[in-house]
Motif scaffolding. Structure first.
Motif, PDB file in Angstrom:
ATOM      1  N   CYS A   1       5.148  19.361  -2.951  1.00  0.00           N
ATOM      2  CA  CYS A   1       4.466  20.376  -3.764  1.00  0.00           C
ATOM      3  C   CYS A   1       4.985  20.360  -5.198  1.00  0.00           C
ATOM      4  N   ILE A   2       6.302  20.268  -5.345  1.00  0.00           N
ATOM      5  CA  ILE A   2       6.904  20.243  -6.682  1.00  0.00           C
ATOM      6  C   ILE A   2       6.410  19.023  -7.458  1.00  0.00           C
ATOM      7  N   SER A   3       6.356  17.871  -6.797  1.00  0.00           N
ATOM      8  CA  SER A   3       5.867  16.648  -7.458  1.00  0.00           C
ATOM      9  C   SER A   3       4.423  16.818  -7.926  1.00  0.00           C
ATOM     10  N   ALA A   4       3.588  17.414  -7.095  1.00  0.00           N
ATOM     11  CA  ALA A   4       2.194  17.643  -7.468  1.00  0.00           C
ATOM     12  C   ALA A   4       2.100  18.623  -8.636  1.00  0.00           C
ATOM     13  N   LEU A   5       2.940  19.658  -8.625  1.00  0.00           N
ATOM     14  CA  LEU A   5       2.958  20.624  -9.734  1.00  0.00           C
ATOM     15  C   LEU A   5       3.423  19.967 -11.029  1.00  0.00           C
ATOM     16  N   VAL A   6       4.412  19.071 -10.931  1.00  0.00           N
ATOM     17  CA  VAL A   6       4.891  18.345 -12.113  1.00  0.00           C
ATOM     18  C   VAL A   6       3.770  17.481 -12.677  1.00  0.00           C
ATOM     19  N   THR A   7       3.051  16.775 -11.800  1.00  0.00           N
ATOM     20  CA  THR A   7       1.939  15.932 -12.244  1.00  0.00           C
ATOM     21  C   THR A   7       0.898  16.762 -12.979  1.00  0.00           C
TER      22      THR A   7
ATOM     23  N   PHE B   1      18.289  28.219  -7.066  1.00  0.00           N
ATOM     24  CA  PHE B   1      19.729  28.016  -7.148  1.00  0.00           C
ATOM     25  C   PHE B   1      20.088  26.870  -6.214  1.00  0.00           C
ATOM     26  N   LEU B   2      20.899  25.971  -6.697  1.00  0.00           N
ATOM     27  CA  LEU B   2      21.360  24.853  -5.882  1.00  0.00           C
ATOM     28  C   LEU B   2      22.845  25.012  -5.622  1.00  0.00           C
ATOM     29  N   HIS B   3      23.224  24.776  -4.401  1.00  0.00           N
ATOM     30  CA  HIS B   3      24.647  24.770  -4.061  1.00  0.00           C
ATOM     31  C   HIS B   3      25.056  23.311  -3.914  1.00  0.00           C
ATOM     32  N   VAL B   4      26.022  22.901  -4.692  1.00  0.00           N
ATOM     33  CA  VAL B   4      26.501  21.525  -4.607  1.00  0.00           C
ATOM     34  C   VAL B   4      27.983  21.523  -4.274  1.00  0.00           C
ATOM     35  N   SER B   5      28.400  20.453  -3.658  1.00  0.00           N
ATOM     36  CA  SER B   5      29.789  20.344  -3.229  1.00  0.00           C
ATOM     37  C   SER B   5      30.580  19.506  -4.225  1.00  0.00           C
ATOM     38  N   PRO B   6      31.794  19.923  -4.536  1.00  0.00           N
ATOM     39  CA  PRO B   6      32.609  19.156  -5.471  1.00  0.00           C
ATOM     40  C   PRO B   6      33.373  17.994  -4.818  1.00  0.00           C
ATOM     41  N   THR B   7      33.260  17.845  -3.509  1.00  0.00           N
ATOM     42  CA  THR B   7      34.066  16.822  -2.838  1.00  0.00           C
ATOM     43  C   THR B   7      33.419  15.442  -2.929  1.00  0.00           C
ATOM     44  N   LYS B   8      34.262  14.441  -2.920  1.00  0.00           N
ATOM     45  CA  LYS B   8      33.819  13.052  -3.036  1.00  0.00           C
ATOM     46  C   LYS B   8      32.942  12.648  -1.852  1.00  0.00           C
ATOM     47  N   ASP B   9      33.234  13.165  -0.683  1.00  0.00           N
ATOM     48  CA  ASP B   9      32.476  12.818   0.516  1.00  0.00           C
ATOM     49  C   ASP B   9      31.023  13.303   0.453  1.00  0.00           C
ATOM     50  N   ASP B  10      30.757  14.325  -0.354  1.00  0.00           N
ATOM     51  CA  ASP B  10      29.422  14.922  -0.410  1.00  0.00           C
ATOM     52  C   ASP B  10      28.613  14.493  -1.634  1.00  0.00           C
ATOM     53  N   VAL B  11      29.054  13.449  -2.312  1.00  0.00           N
ATOM     54  CA  VAL B  11      28.358  12.995  -3.518  1.00  0.00           C
ATOM     55  C   VAL B  11      26.888  12.662  -3.260  1.00  0.00           C
ATOM     56  N   PRO B  12      26.539  11.942  -2.176  1.00  0.00           N
ATOM     57  CA  PRO B  12      25.106  11.652  -1.965  1.00  0.00           C
ATOM     58  C   PRO B  12      24.245  12.909  -1.832  1.00  0.00           C
ATOM     59  N   GLU B  13      24.726  13.902  -1.084  1.00  0.00           N
ATOM     60  CA  GLU B  13      23.966  15.144  -0.928  1.00  0.00           C
ATOM     61  C   GLU B  13      23.888  15.908  -2.241  1.00  0.00           C
ATOM     62  N   THR B  14      24.984  15.913  -2.990  1.00  0.00           N
ATOM     63  CA  THR B  14      25.009  16.600  -4.281  1.00  0.00           C
ATOM     64  C   THR B  14      24.016  15.962  -5.243  1.00  0.00           C
ATOM     65  N   LEU B  15      24.001  14.630  -5.312  1.00  0.00           N
ATOM     66  CA  LEU B  15      23.061  13.941  -6.198  1.00  0.00           C
ATOM     67  C   LEU B  15      21.617  14.201  -5.781  1.00  0.00           C
ATOM     68  N   CYS B  16      21.363  14.202  -4.488  1.00  0.00           N
ATOM     69  CA  CYS B  16      20.023  14.481  -3.978  1.00  0.00           C
ATOM     70  C   CYS B  16      19.591  15.895  -4.374  1.00  0.00           C
ATOM     71  N   SER B  17      20.488  16.859  -4.234  1.00  0.00           N
ATOM     72  CA  SER B  17      20.182  18.248  -4.612  1.00  0.00           C
ATOM     73  C   SER B  17      19.916  18.362  -6.102  1.00  0.00           C
ATOM     74  N   LEU B  18      20.730  17.696  -6.906  1.00  0.00           N
ATOM     75  CA  LEU B  18      20.558  17.757  -8.360  1.00  0.00           C
ATOM     76  C   LEU B  18      19.262  17.077  -8.811  1.00  0.00           C
ATOM     77  N   GLU B  19      18.900  15.978  -8.170  1.00  0.00           N
ATOM     78  CA  GLU B  19      17.632  15.317  -8.490  1.00  0.00           C
ATOM     79  C   GLU B  19      16.456  16.219  -8.136  1.00  0.00           C
ATOM     80  N   PHE B  20      16.553  16.910  -7.013  1.00  0.00           N
ATOM     81  CA  PHE B  20      15.512  17.853  -6.614  1.00  0.00           C
ATOM     82  C   PHE B  20      15.416  18.975  -7.649  1.00  0.00           C
ATOM     83  N   GLY B  21      16.553  19.506  -8.063  1.00  0.00           N
ATOM     84  CA  GLY B  21      16.577  20.552  -9.083  1.00  0.00           C
ATOM     85  C   GLY B  21      15.970  20.083 -10.393  1.00  0.00           C
ATOM     86  N   GLN B  22      16.197  18.824 -10.749  1.00  0.00           N
ATOM     87  CA  GLN B  22      15.624  18.262 -11.976  1.00  0.00           C
ATOM     88  C   GLN B  22      14.097  18.222 -11.887  1.00  0.00           C
ATOM     89  N   ARG B  23      13.586  17.848 -10.713  1.00  0.00           N
ATOM     90  CA  ARG B  23      12.128  17.837 -10.533  1.00  0.00           C
ATOM     91  C   ARG B  23      11.566  19.248 -10.658  1.00  0.00           C
TER      92      ARG B  23
END
Length: 149
Positions: free
Chosen positions: A58-64, A114-136
């Motif tokens: 839905c967000i992608s369609a709204l952005v378009t 609001f996005l909750h992201v983790s500062p730990t190294k182990d959670d970098v993939p999830e954090t990046l995914c959340s931040l990319e979603f927030g950017q969209r």
């Protein structure tokens, strides 16, 4: 969902404003393989991830739609805005979450995420995914808020 009705007791006595507040907690949207979840928790996580995926669509369609309208407003020669662009299909009915949020995601509304992201190294993939979603989400231009009486 909380519905709010306010009456102005100042200069314009009797003026009413109506609002709707949706609070959605999508906790548990982490990667299934990493979580080790089983049973009911696994089922719940699967539904959350499907809802997030539908919300992302839905967000992608709204952005378009927003980009087409903004390009036309800026006078882009290669992009001609038509009334059909404003009616571009947004797949709100793909899941219950997007169906419930449809009037809050598109139109004359104010939407905060609001996005909750983790500062730990182990959670970098999830954090990046959340931040990319927030950017969209940030790229969506909604209509201006207006009072309804």
């Amino acid at each position: 969902t909380v519905y709010i009705e306010a009456t102005d007791l100042g200069k314009s006595i009797g003026t009413k404003a109506f609002s709707k507040l949706n609070l959605v907690d999508l906790a548990g949207s982490e990667r299934l393989a990493k979580s080790g979840a089983t049973g009911t928790h696994l089922t719940e996580m699967t539904y959350i991830n499907k809802s997030l995926s539908a919300l992302g669509t839905c967000i992608s369609a709204l952005v378009t739609r927003s980009r087409r309208i903004q390009s036309a407003a800026a006078g882009a020669r290669s992009q001609v805005y038509t009334e059909a662009d404003n009616k571009l299909h947004i797949p709100y009915r793909d899941c219950k979450l997007t169906h419930i949020l449809s009037d809050s995601l598109g139109g004359d509304s104010k939407t905060l995420m609001f996005l909750h992201v983790s500062p730990t190294k182990d959670d970098v993939p999830e954090t990046l995914c959340s931040l990319e979603f927030g950017q969209r989400v940030m790229n969506v231009a909604l209509g201006s808020m207006r009072k309804t009486r």
